[in-house]
Design an enzyme around this catalytic site. Structure first.
Site, PDB file in Angstrom:
ATOM      1  N   GLY A   1      89.086  32.196   6.779  1.00 18.36           N
ATOM      2  CA  GLY A   1      89.333  33.465   7.460  1.00 18.36           C
ATOM      3  C   GLY A   1      89.315  34.629   6.478  1.00 18.36           C
ATOM      4  CB  THR A   2      90.717  34.942   3.055  1.00 21.76           C
ATOM      5  OG1 THR A   2      92.047  34.628   3.450  1.00 21.76           O
ATOM      6  CG2 THR A   2      90.733  35.973   1.948  1.00 21.76           C
TER       7      THR A   2
ATOM      8  CG  ASN B   1      99.735  37.427   9.624  1.00 22.68           C
ATOM      9  OD1 ASN B   1      99.175  38.511   9.829  1.00 22.68           O
ATOM     10  ND2 ASN B   1     100.337  37.156   8.482  1.00 22.68           N
TER      11      ASN B   1
ATOM     12  CD  GLN C   1      98.442  33.428  13.074  1.00 26.62           C
ATOM     13  OE1 GLN C   1      98.772  32.526  13.854  1.00 26.62           O
ATOM     14  NE2 GLN C   1      98.406  33.240  11.785  1.00 26.62           N
TER      15      GLN C   1
ATOM     16  CB  ALA D   1      88.830  25.749  11.227  1.00 27.60           C
ATOM     17  CG  HIS D   2      94.059  26.805   7.972  1.00 22.55           C
ATOM     18  ND1 HIS D   2      95.391  26.988   7.704  1.00 22.55           N
ATOM     19  CD2 HIS D   2      93.434  27.895   7.478  1.00 22.55           C
ATOM     20  CE1 HIS D   2      95.557  28.135   7.054  1.00 22.55           C
ATOM     21  NE2 HIS D   2      94.385  28.704   6.915  1.00 22.55           N
TER      22      HIS D   2
ATOM     23  CB  THR E   1      74.717  23.601   0.441  1.00 23.96           C
ATOM     24  OG1 THR E   1      73.630  23.778  -0.466  1.00 23.96           O
ATOM     25  CG2 THR E   1      74.422  22.456   1.401  1.00 23.96           C
TER      26      THR E   1
ATOM     27  CB  CYS F   1     100.232  34.916   0.811  1.00 28.71           C
ATOM     28  SG  CYS F   1      99.268  34.689   2.288  1.00 28.71           S
TER      29      CYS F   1
HETATM   30  C1  LIG Z   1      95.805  32.910   8.054  1.00 29.64           C
HETATM   31  C2  LIG Z   1      95.274  34.279   8.293  1.00 29.64           C
HETATM   32  C3  LIG Z   1      94.215  34.802   7.530  1.00 29.64           C
HETATM   33  C4  LIG Z   1      93.596  34.015   6.399  1.00 29.64           C
HETATM   34  O1  LIG Z   1      92.876  32.922   6.859  1.00 29.64           O
HETATM   35  P1  LIG Z   1      92.528  31.706   5.817  1.00 29.64           P
HETATM   36  O2  LIG Z   1      91.580  30.843   6.597  1.00 29.64           O
HETATM   37  O3  LIG Z   1      93.823  31.044   5.526  1.00 29.64           O
HETATM   38  O4  LIG Z   1      91.895  32.338   4.649  1.00 29.64           O
HETATM   39  C5  LIG Z   1      93.763  36.055   7.819  1.00 29.64           C
HETATM   40  N1  LIG Z   1      94.303  36.787   8.807  1.00 29.64           N
HETATM   41  C6  LIG Z   1      95.304  36.330   9.577  1.00 29.64           C
HETATM   42  C7  LIG Z   1      95.843  37.180  10.672  1.00 29.64           C
HETATM   43  C8  LIG Z   1      95.839  35.061   9.338  1.00 29.64           C
HETATM   44  O5  LIG Z   1      96.864  34.617  10.071  1.00 29.64           O
END
Ligand SMILES: *Cc1c(COP(=O)(O)O)cnc(C)c1O
Length: 387
Positions: free
Chosen positions: A74-75, A157, A185, A206-207, A243, A331
């Site tokens: 996501g980052t 979040n 989120q 995805a996590h 890749t 974090c």
């Molecule tokens: C967790 C989160 C991210 C970062 O996502 P990662 O996949 O952990 O890098 C970014 N924005 C929000 C709102 C999140 O909750």
């Protein structure tokens, strides 16, 4: 105490991989292992899986598959959206301003800050109300002719508030300014539709929705150009070299499909637990406030501040009793600074330093919530500094 008896209440930080997702991923480690860019049979098999996953993600977001780019998290998706757009808009039309809300995840806010400190951009902050919500009516005044990109978090979040994304998107569209939303989120719980919401770029990871860590995607509307930030081969239409991580991409797609398909079922399970948690905490402890919006919040999300409490002590004592929670952005654990987000919604440090985020998931039960409510008042009292 082992992981079986402990209670996980931190689903906004990460979620376990759904067994159906894991099952979908497994063949792509050692059976279908070709490089999707290779011309031969093995490559074609991998490419077919890649494109099927892209199609699945596109369906869930209501876009075309060519508009989906896979990234490492996501980052990275937020970085590609912000940096890629800021640099290109600067190059093409000298645009020099970035508009963000003051309640963005660090993936957005630290990126904007670096663009300002090191690359000469100006960052304009949209005002938010006491719930951390952006008022669409106040956006227009923040948009200038040289605004390169607007970025607003879909659902926060740390405090769970859901922003009026469709209205914000409509205003940006009218002004012809690219609009990015961090839906990392939100995608776990809310219906995603980039057409309905007038979104130009949307980040997911995805996590946060029962998929694996280390894989994300960015929707980029057709006709929206970005400067790539990872350069190399021509993968992902030249927007993200490297890749592709096929097993994880397959996992992201399956997890997103399930999250969207089972969204209502999960919400029906989560909302009563969340509401019992919120009323239980507010009813049994004094000098406490709910943070974020009382109703326009994620169905799994409860967040509080306790006056005069040290959040790290609170989290440690909860962990000793077997409850895994967070004080906001994961974090930031260990930092004694009050969170930017809690400061932005007007909380003074003696409130903001005592924050607690409790986020539920599909395996959470009412019994766990009741057990949590039994121990919390005593733990808050213990972590409250003597006045
Ligand atoms: C967790 C989160 C991210 C970062 O996502 P990662 O996949 O952990 O890098 C970014 N924005 C929000 C709102 C999140 O909750």
């Amino acid at each position: 105490m082992d992981t079986k008896t402990r209670v996980y209440l931190d689903y906004a930080a990460s979620t376990p991989v759904d067994e159906r997702v894991l099952a979908a991923m497994l063949p792509f480690f050692s059976e279908t292992y070709g490089n999707p860019s290779s011309l031969h049979y093995f490559g074609q098999q991998a490419e077919a899986a890649l494109e099927e996953a892209r199609e699945t993600v596109a369906k869930a977001l209501h876009c075309r598959s060519e508009e989906v780019v896979f990234t490492a998290c996501g980052t990275e998706s937020d970085n590609l959206a912000l940096r890629g757009m800021a640099f290109l808009q600067k190059k093409q039309k000298g645009a020099n301003r970035i508009v963000i809300s003051p309640v963005e995840h660090h993936a957005v806010s630290s990126t904007a800050r670096q663009l300002a400190d090191e690359f000469g951009f100006e960052v304009d902050f949209l005002p938010v109300d006491d719930y951390g919500m952006v008022n669409p009516e106040e956006i227009e005044g923040c948009l200038k002719a040289d605004t390169a990109v607007v970025s607003v978090v879909y659902a926060n979040n740390e405090i769970g508030t859901i922003n009026p994304i469709a209205e914000i998107g409509a205003i940006c569209r009218k002004r012809g300014i690219p609009f990015h939303t961090d839906a990392v989120q939100a995608a776990a719980h809310l219906s995603m539709d980039v057409q309905r919401d007038h979104i130009d770029m949307l980040a997911i990871g995805a996590h946060k929705f029962y998929g694996p860590k280390g894989i994300g995607a960015l929707f980029i509307r057709r006709g929206t150009s970005l400067l790539p930030i990872v350069t190399g081969g021509s993968q992902e239409s030249g927007l993200r070299a490297g890749t592709q991580n096929i097993p994880y991409i397959v996992g992201l797609a399956e997890a997103l499909r399930l999250a969207q398909e089972e969204r209502q079922k999960h919400a029906e399970h989560l909302v009563p637990l969340r509401d019992a948690l919120i009323s239980g905490v507010l009813g049994s402890i004094d000098k406490v406030r709910l943070t974020g919006h009382p109703t326009k919040r994620l169905p799994n999300h409860a967040s509080f501040v306790f006056k005069g409490v040290d959040a790290n002590t609170l989290l440690m004592l909860l962990d000793m009793q077997g409850f895994a929670c967070s004080s906001g952005s994961a974090c930031k654990a260990g930092t004694p600074q009050p969170s930017d987000i809690l400061t932005a919604i007007g909380l003074s440090p003696n409130w903001a330093l005592g924050s607690l985020r409790v986020t539920l998931g599909k395996d959470s039960t009412m019994e766990q919530v009741q057990d949590f409510l039994k121990v919390l008042p005593g733990i808050v009292a213990k972590s409250r500094k003597q006045e």
